[in-house]
Design a protein around this motif. Structure first.
Motif, PDB file in Angstrom:
ATOM      1  N   UNK A 276       0.726  -1.147   0.240  1.00  0.00           N
ATOM      2  CA  UNK A 276      -0.107  -0.204   0.061  1.00  0.00           C
ATOM      3  C   UNK A 276       0.829   1.355  -0.083  1.00  0.00           C
ATOM      4  N   UNK A 277       2.005   1.301   0.843  1.00  0.00           N
ATOM      5  CA  UNK A 277       2.809   2.290   0.687  1.00  0.00           C
ATOM      6  C   UNK A 277       3.638   2.518  -0.498  1.00  0.00           C
ATOM      7  N   UNK A 278       4.096   1.421  -1.362  1.00  0.00           N
ATOM      8  CA  UNK A 278       4.718   1.219  -2.268  1.00  0.00           C
ATOM      9  C   UNK A 278       3.918   1.939  -3.495  1.00  0.00           C
ATOM     10  N   UNK A 279       2.885   1.631  -3.515  1.00  0.00           N
ATOM     11  CA  UNK A 279       1.841   2.140  -4.411  1.00  0.00           C
ATOM     12  C   UNK A 279       1.499   3.767  -4.313  1.00  0.00           C
ATOM     13  N   UNK A 280       1.134   4.057  -2.997  1.00  0.00           N
ATOM     14  CA  UNK A 280       0.997   5.498  -2.717  1.00  0.00           C
ATOM     15  C   UNK A 280       2.222   6.331  -3.237  1.00  0.00           C
ATOM     16  N   UNK A 281       3.577   5.803  -2.888  1.00  0.00           N
ATOM     17  CA  UNK A 281       4.572   6.781  -3.358  1.00  0.00           C
ATOM     18  C   UNK A 281       4.763   6.766  -4.685  1.00  0.00           C
ATOM     19  N   UNK A 282       4.224   5.806  -5.529  1.00  0.00           N
ATOM     20  CA  UNK A 282       4.435   5.668  -6.954  1.00  0.00           C
ATOM     21  C   UNK A 282       3.375   6.223  -7.679  1.00  0.00           C
ATOM     22  N   UNK A 283       2.188   6.570  -6.889  1.00  0.00           N
ATOM     23  CA  UNK A 283       0.912   6.972  -7.462  1.00  0.00           C
ATOM     24  C   UNK A 283       0.831   8.427  -8.095  1.00  0.00           C
ATOM     25  N   UNK A 284       1.833   9.302  -7.810  1.00  0.00           N
ATOM     26  CA  UNK A 284       1.748  10.598  -8.309  1.00  0.00           C
ATOM     27  C   UNK A 284       0.480  11.553  -7.624  1.00  0.00           C
ATOM     28  N   UNK A 285      -0.278  10.782  -6.607  1.00  0.00           N
ATOM     29  CA  UNK A 285      -1.354  11.643  -6.007  1.00  0.00           C
ATOM     30  C   UNK A 285      -0.902  11.983  -4.699  1.00  0.00           C
ATOM     31  N   UNK A 286      -1.882  12.915  -4.032  1.00  0.00           N
ATOM     32  CA  UNK A 286      -1.452  13.501  -2.720  1.00  0.00           C
ATOM     33  C   UNK A 286      -1.083  12.250  -1.621  1.00  0.00           C
ATOM     34  N   UNK A 287       0.180  12.383  -1.136  1.00  0.00           N
ATOM     35  CA  UNK A 287       0.388  11.426  -0.028  1.00  0.00           C
ATOM     36  C   UNK A 287       0.300  11.956   1.532  1.00  0.00           C
ATOM     37  N   UNK A 288       0.006  13.012   1.676  1.00  0.00           N
ATOM     38  CA  UNK A 288       0.328  13.761   3.001  1.00  0.00           C
ATOM     39  C   UNK A 288      -0.879  13.140   3.687  1.00  0.00           C
ATOM     40  N   UNK A 289      -2.072  12.878   3.296  1.00  0.00           N
ATOM     41  CA  UNK A 289      -3.098  12.251   3.956  1.00  0.00           C
ATOM     42  C   UNK A 289      -3.953  11.426   3.007  1.00  0.00           C
ATOM     43  N   UNK A 290      -4.002   9.959   3.749  1.00  0.00           N
ATOM     44  CA  UNK A 290      -4.470   9.008   2.900  1.00  0.00           C
ATOM     45  C   UNK A 290      -5.299   7.835   4.057  1.00  0.00           C
ATOM     46  N   UNK A 291      -6.189   7.044   3.199  1.00  0.00           N
ATOM     47  CA  UNK A 291      -6.943   5.907   4.256  1.00  0.00           C
ATOM     48  C   UNK A 291      -6.677   4.899   3.219  1.00  0.00           C
ATOM     49  N   UNK A 292      -6.514   3.672   4.010  1.00  0.00           N
ATOM     50  CA  UNK A 292      -6.462   2.631   3.287  1.00  0.00           C
ATOM     51  C   UNK A 292      -7.374   1.572   3.600  1.00  0.00           C
ATOM     52  N   UNK A 293      -8.062   1.097   2.776  1.00  0.00           N
ATOM     53  CA  UNK A 293      -9.516   0.016   2.672  1.00  0.00           C
ATOM     54  C   UNK A 293      -9.154  -1.483   2.544  1.00  0.00           C
ATOM     55  N   UNK A 294      -8.006  -1.859   1.884  1.00  0.00           N
ATOM     56  CA  UNK A 294      -7.697  -3.086   1.611  1.00  0.00           C
ATOM     57  C   UNK A 294      -8.370  -3.513   0.542  1.00  0.00           C
ATOM     58  N   UNK A 295      -8.918  -4.829   0.682  1.00  0.00           N
ATOM     59  CA  UNK A 295     -10.064  -5.342  -0.117  1.00  0.00           C
ATOM     60  C   UNK A 295     -11.484  -4.766   0.197  1.00  0.00           C
ATOM     61  N   UNK A 296     -12.179  -4.420  -0.948  1.00  0.00           N
ATOM     62  CA  UNK A 296     -13.504  -4.363  -0.580  1.00  0.00           C
ATOM     63  C   UNK A 296     -14.368  -5.465  -0.219  1.00  0.00           C
ATOM     64  N   UNK A 297     -15.431  -5.671   0.648  1.00  0.00           N
ATOM     65  CA  UNK A 297     -16.205  -6.896   0.855  1.00  0.00           C
ATOM     66  C   UNK A 297     -16.841  -7.484  -0.425  1.00  0.00           C
ATOM     67  N   UNK A 298     -16.783  -8.386  -0.600  1.00  0.00           N
ATOM     68  CA  UNK A 298     -17.477  -9.284  -1.677  1.00  0.00           C
ATOM     69  C   UNK A 298     -19.200  -9.056  -1.345  1.00  0.00           C
ATOM     70  N   UNK A 299     -19.556  -9.260  -0.126  1.00  0.00           N
ATOM     71  CA  UNK A 299     -20.822  -8.962   0.149  1.00  0.00           C
ATOM     72  C   UNK A 299     -21.362  -7.585  -0.331  1.00  0.00           C
ATOM     73  N   UNK A 300     -22.460  -7.747  -1.154  1.00  0.00           N
ATOM     74  CA  UNK A 300     -22.946  -6.660  -1.830  1.00  0.00           C
ATOM     75  C   UNK A 300     -23.462  -5.441  -0.755  1.00  0.00           C
ATOM     76  N   UNK A 301     -23.929  -5.801   0.208  1.00  0.00           N
ATOM     77  CA  UNK A 301     -24.471  -4.924   1.332  1.00  0.00           C
ATOM     78  C   UNK A 301     -23.498  -4.188   1.763  1.00  0.00           C
TER      79      UNK A 301
END
Length: 285
Positions: free
Chosen positions: A116-141
């Motif tokens: 997650x940190x490797x991707x953030x630093x490569x993204x070119x998007x703002x890095x000062x503030x971020x949130x990490x959600x990992x995998x989204x749930x498969x359950x639709x609700x």
């Protein structure tokens, strides 16, 4: 004296990313608790490490945790590793770490690679503030609830996704968040590492004809303050101007101050609000 749990980060692709400290620890501990021993044996063999391994994964994480606690109580030192990256990050290791603290077992973390940190630093998007959600749930609700929470998130968002779910997730993100700027990161630290800086809509179009390969980290631009202000203005504009004034005046706010606040809410000059209110009043009379 009780042993210690060593939380050891391992490479996410390139084996050269392992630290000297982790290598020394893996050789010195009495046991290595690995998420998948079949995968981790390749790492150990590469570096000539012969420390005994035991499996610790999502399906045995609670029962096995207490077995490991007993070993730690008897003075054994144990290293915790995951398939790739830092244990405890979107990983059952978080449960073992928590239980160690509950049972009075010492824990230390040996830092290293994290997707997650490797991707953030490569993204070119703002890095000062971020949130990490990992995998989204498969359950639709549950998935829908998380996506709604992310809708107004102003920080940069980081998600993980498997290749066979990528297309569906991109569509869900577009429906929930709109067409945001994103960076799709895959094969991180490996030979064919790729970072695609694009938009959600363009990514959806691209993967209509292209096959998704490798594990993905999706880095998404947070909602801009400008978009938030526009949405607020649209909400206020749907309200009658007099009702808008009454909303503030009912709170004990003076007419002059209420007019200033209404003008700000609607993105209008104060004199324009005054004029519209005057015209409405004259029309009623």
């Amino acid at each position: 004296m009780a042993g210690k749990l060593y939380v050891c980060a391992t490479p996410i692709g390139n084996l050269e990313d392992i630290t000297y400290r982790v290598l020394r620890t893996l050789k010195e501990v009495d046991c290595i608790a690995a998420e998948d021993t079949r995968n981790s044996i390749k790492l150990l063999n590469h570096f000539g490490i012969q420390t005994p391994m035991t499996s610790y994964h999502e399906f045995n994480k609670l029962e096995k945790a207490y077995q490991l606690i007993e070993k730690l109580r008897k003075g054994m030192n144990i290293a915790l590793i995951t398939d790739a990256g830092t244990p405890g990050i979107s990983d059952p290791g978080e449960d073992l770490i928590r239980i160690c603290y509950e049972e009075g077992i010492e824990v230390t973390s040996l830092p290293g690679a994290s997707a997650c940190i490797t991707a953030l630093t490569l993204s070119g998007l703002p890095t000062r503030r971020f949130c990490f959600e990992a995998f989204l749930p498969r359950d639709n609700k549950k998935r829908g609830i998380i996506l709604q929470e992310l809708k107004n998130e102003t920080r940069t968002i980081i998600l993980y996704e498997a290749p066979h779910h990528l297309k569906t997730t991109l569509v869900d993100l577009r429906d929930a968040l709109g067409n945001r700027q994103i960076s799709l990161c895959r094969e991180l630290t490996k030979k064919y590492e790729e970072v695609m800086r694009t938009t959600i809509d363009d990514a959806i179009t691209y993967y209509q004809d292209q096959q998704s390969r490798g594990e993905y980290v999706i880095v998404i631009q947070g909602k801009s303050q400008e978009d938030i202000e526009k949405e607020k203005q649209q909400e206020w504009s749907s309200m009658d101007l007099n009702e808008h004034m009454q909303y503030y005046e009912s709170k004990g706010i003076s007419q002059k101050e209420a007019m200033r606040m209404v003008a700000k809410d609607r993105g209008l000059p104060k004199r324009e609000v005054y004029y519209q209110l005057k015209v409405e009043k004259e029309n009623k009379e």
